[in-house]
Scaffold this motif. Structure first.
Motif, PDB file in Angstrom:
ATOM      1  N   GLU A  44       3.560  -4.688  -8.169  1.00 25.97           N
ATOM      2  CA  GLU A  44       2.213  -5.132  -8.490  1.00 25.97           C
ATOM      3  C   GLU A  44       1.371  -3.906  -8.819  1.00 25.97           C
ATOM      4  O   GLU A  44       1.415  -2.903  -8.122  1.00 25.97           O
ATOM      5  CB  GLU A  44       1.600  -5.865  -7.289  1.00 25.97           C
ATOM      6  CG  GLU A  44       2.221  -7.206  -7.012  1.00 25.97           C
ATOM      7  CD  GLU A  44       1.920  -8.227  -8.106  1.00 25.97           C
ATOM      8  OE1 GLU A  44       0.805  -8.233  -8.642  1.00 25.97           O
ATOM      9  OE2 GLU A  44       2.844  -8.997  -8.418  1.00 25.97           O
ATOM     10  N   TYR A  45       0.647  -3.968  -9.919  1.00 27.67           N
ATOM     11  CA  TYR A  45      -0.233  -2.877 -10.311  1.00 27.67           C
ATOM     12  C   TYR A  45      -1.667  -3.265  -9.998  1.00 27.67           C
ATOM     13  O   TYR A  45      -2.063  -4.406 -10.196  1.00 27.67           O
ATOM     14  CB  TYR A  45      -0.118  -2.583 -11.804  1.00 27.67           C
ATOM     15  CG  TYR A  45       1.193  -1.969 -12.197  1.00 27.67           C
ATOM     16  CD1 TYR A  45       1.439  -0.627 -11.951  1.00 27.67           C
ATOM     17  CD2 TYR A  45       2.178  -2.724 -12.803  1.00 27.67           C
ATOM     18  CE1 TYR A  45       2.640  -0.041 -12.308  1.00 27.67           C
ATOM     19  CE2 TYR A  45       3.391  -2.152 -13.166  1.00 27.67           C
ATOM     20  CZ  TYR A  45       3.613  -0.814 -12.909  1.00 27.67           C
ATOM     21  OH  TYR A  45       4.803  -0.233 -13.267  1.00 27.67           O
ATOM     22  N   SER A  46      -2.433  -2.295  -9.543  1.00 32.15           N
ATOM     23  CA  SER A  46      -3.843  -2.561  -9.302  1.00 32.15           C
ATOM     24  C   SER A  46      -4.569  -2.644 -10.641  1.00 32.15           C
ATOM     25  O   SER A  46      -4.094  -2.126 -11.660  1.00 32.15           O
ATOM     26  CB  SER A  46      -4.459  -1.459  -8.446  1.00 32.15           C
ATOM     27  OG  SER A  46      -4.596  -0.272  -9.197  1.00 32.15           O
ATOM     28  N   THR A  47      -5.705  -3.269 -10.625  1.00 35.06           N
ATOM     29  CA  THR A  47      -6.510  -3.365 -11.832  1.00 35.06           C
ATOM     30  C   THR A  47      -6.899  -1.977 -12.329  1.00 35.06           C
ATOM     31  O   THR A  47      -6.901  -1.717 -13.528  1.00 35.06           O
ATOM     32  CB  THR A  47      -7.774  -4.209 -11.557  1.00 35.06           C
ATOM     33  OG1 THR A  47      -7.364  -5.497 -11.106  1.00 35.06           O
ATOM     34  CG2 THR A  47      -8.629  -4.353 -12.786  1.00 35.06           C
ATOM     35  N   ALA A  48      -7.191  -1.079 -11.421  1.00 32.97           N
ATOM     36  CA  ALA A  48      -7.578   0.285 -11.800  1.00 32.97           C
ATOM     37  C   ALA A  48      -6.434   0.996 -12.524  1.00 32.97           C
ATOM     38  O   ALA A  48      -6.658   1.680 -13.527  1.00 32.97           O
ATOM     39  CB  ALA A  48      -8.005   1.080 -10.573  1.00 32.97           C
ATOM     40  N   VAL A  49      -5.206   0.833 -12.048  1.00 33.38           N
ATOM     41  CA  VAL A  49      -4.049   1.458 -12.688  1.00 33.38           C
ATOM     42  C   VAL A  49      -3.871   0.884 -14.087  1.00 33.38           C
ATOM     43  O   VAL A  49      -3.682   1.616 -15.060  1.00 33.38           O
ATOM     44  CB  VAL A  49      -2.774   1.266 -11.842  1.00 33.38           C
ATOM     45  CG1 VAL A  49      -1.530   1.673 -12.611  1.00 33.38           C
ATOM     46  CG2 VAL A  49      -2.875   2.063 -10.544  1.00 33.38           C
TER      47      VAL A  49
END
Length: 80
Positions: free
Chosen positions: A3-8
């Motif tokens: 899962e990737y963060s929105t910031a990434v």
């Protein structure tokens, strides 16, 4: 799958956008016009080619970005 963060994801998108914009600005007017036409055609086919599992939001964003890049390329071809 990770899962990737929105910031990434936003950071990756911003970086790709900057690189792509620089590449687009190096095209000749004829190359830019050809690419603009191809993207405009691709934009028109997004909905018909999307599989049934693709979220509406993803389709809409893809159409929006393809349209924006087609417009940018058209501007490059006119102002080359």
């Amino acid at each position: 799958m990770n899962e990737y963060s929105t910031a990434v994801l936003n950071g990756k998108i911003d970086a790709i956008s900057l690189v792509l914009n620089q590449v687009l600005m190096t095209l000749t007017p004829v190359q830019a016009a050809q690419a603009a036409l191809t993207l405009a055609i691709e934009k028109e086919s997004v909905r018909t080619e999307a599989d049934g599992d693709m979220p509406e939001e993803e389709i809409a964003v893809k159409e929006q970005l393809l349209g924006a890049y087609a417009e940018l390329l058209s501007a490059v071809s006119r102002n080359g």
